[in-house]
Design an enzyme around this catalytic site. Structure first.
Site, PDB file in Angstrom:
ATOM      1  N   HIS C  14       0.847  -1.190   0.000  1.00 30.14           N
ATOM      2  CA  HIS C  14       0.000   0.000   0.000  1.00 30.14           C
ATOM      3  C   HIS C  14       0.886   1.245   0.000  1.00 30.14           C
ATOM      4  CE1 HIS C  14      -0.401   1.587   4.411  1.00 30.14           C
ATOM      5  NE2 HIS C  14       0.772   1.032   4.252  1.00 30.14           N
ATOM      6  N   GLU C 125      -0.635  -3.517  11.933  1.00 26.39           N
ATOM      7  CA  GLU C 125       0.128  -3.150  10.739  1.00 26.39           C
ATOM      8  C   GLU C 125       1.578  -3.605  10.895  1.00 26.39           C
ATOM      9  OE1 GLU C 125      -0.203   0.836   8.339  1.00 26.39           O
ATOM     10  OE2 GLU C 125       1.470   0.999   9.734  1.00 26.39           O
TER      11      GLU C 125
END
Lengths: 135, 135, 135, 135, 135, 135
Positions: C14, C125
């Protein structure tokens, strides 16, 4: 209010098997967990209590006493046992992680000292599956 | 030479019990691990292979194929089983972590492709106990 | 009421980039996370549901079915993907961990069976950064 | 509302010792933790804040800024210190994990930006003992 | 030959300080680790031994006996201690993780039973720093 | 001789794709790892060096200097990067974990000080897959 958590461990055998059902229905529902010869787990148990820290000690409760309490009331009854056969407080219950967590709460709660409340039983069956029970 | 490791997991029941001994000697030697009704573990298995990375892929061996190989040759035979009763390759062996690691090596080694060597079987019985076998 | 948690994993690329802003403002705000060539993470996803254990099974919900549900509705759409380019339900959203957790909740919630409620989406994350969303 | 957590670490010495008590009462109450020459820990600190993700960034708060805030207001004052001797905000307090978590909350809360609330200080003293404080 | 590892833990205070140097040189060399009031760590110790599994037990060595041996010969002398002040076998040594691992080897090696060899002392000072010593 | 290990982390995007092959052959070989829009990982890097502890410090090498060295020579070139596009030392190489570990060795080895040898680069791509390279 401060929350204090202590973890303990136990290793046990069990199976998922409903005696009111046929073997076929047990296999269809529980799959490999219904193996009649048992399987087992390293269970990780996290016990969380809550209370006000005492001004003399800074403790909600002495964590060494909490550890002894968990071992005497819970771990010694489960460690290196067969959960279906050897544990009086699991008798006639489906031996799921959910039911085991509830039973551990019920074993432990009456033994906590005044001023301290049981907040949560968190029980890992594997590193990727756990349940929590808040009473 | 590069070493590549893949971990897999299995949950199983077992007991430590030497059938040539009296129950008393088993209890004295193995303690709670000799519980006749079994206990169990979440075993963590680390398989390490070694070889030269292939120029076309950069791989010693495709780690997805390694994972499938470990599952087919080892994990499917052990997961949710009773190691003493359900596993042909543990028959008539003391079911210690040491012997289990050696047996896993023997199951896996013949199935590795050319150019790749089995280097190590590392097997955790609990988070604080593991064995390693290098063939 | 018992809470049951299952973790799953996915690996994805991302970047953090607001298309309404200049590249300079993106760099000033997001730093290395705005790298136009992308970066990526191993995301750890914890899905917690709650309900009453069923008397026949002891289960809030069969954790194997929960795992399949998470994979079909969420992980298969995210794993080995570019979160900004490949994921319809992240389209036109800032690809933060916060927004990703909310989107995962929205994907998963409609598919839970009757009697079971989604309680929390917890998304790591990195090992040191996670978000939680309770709906 | 989304909850965002960042973990940081610090290594420190301390002892549990109530100066109003005799050495004998300290030893009887705190055991080895009262060793006059100190002992120490690797503390793991998890700071959880909550808020609405900002539409421009998707962030509750920039986690890099949160990390800097925790280090400046908390970790730099505790890391490689003696908690009883070197830390002004622990002066005249029993140096328990409970009291340390409350003190960390009080140091950090005033510095959070508008729109963001401190939700929880979770502090591990060891891998098996932690406390949580919610204000 | 099979390698068997058992981990144990201890919490201790220490500092890095060379008494032959000026305070300024100590600060310049060891930074915050030279804090005169000490700091501390949760040390994780992994002891690896090697040998042939015994045919009667399947054990290289009874891991419970190994655990007792490590605690009696090593952990009881280090846990909740000041490594610079309280530990005879660290006297007049720089208290680095390297030197501590060597000293632990020397304490433990003479006590292993016949047929079993000490292979490695692995000592974590933090989750991201460890040393290994092979004799 | 003592072995000292320091771990560092980086987050990066990559894909597995051999430009000499057709897209079909890439898909058949690398599966989802060949996604043209990239995916990514949190890489955990363990760097092990070996040497004799210095009598004045007890250090094989100052672990803080080792951390700075790893960051300057390796992590800063990889963190929040696209390994295929942004990293000169991976140019024209298959971006496998194996090849990345070898390349990290080659970047780091020339910068170690006299008396210290690089022993191992251990690189985790996920929690269940890692490679080791010993030069």
């Amino acid at each position: 209010m401060v929350y204090l958590t202590r973890s303990e461990h136990f290793n046990a055998a069990h199976k998922l098997y409903n005696p009111a059902w046929t073997p076929e229905k047990n296999d269809a529902t529980f799959g490999v967990c219904a193996n009649q010869n048992w399987h087992g787990h390293n269970y990780d148990l996290y016990v969380t209590i809550k209370g006000e820290p005492h001004p003399d000690t800074g403790f909600v409760y002495d964590v060494k006493k909490l550890s002894i309490l968990i071992r005497e009331q819970v771990v010694d009854k489960l460690d290196h046992k067969n959960l279906n056969l050897d544990v009086p407080f699991m008798k006639d219950k489906m031996c799921s992680t959910e039911n085991l967590a509830i039973a551990i709460w019920n074993e432990l709660a009456p033994h906590l000292p005044e001023g301290v409340q049981l907040h949560c039983i968190k029980l890992y069956e594997t590193a990727r599956i756990y349940v929590e029970y808040f009473g």
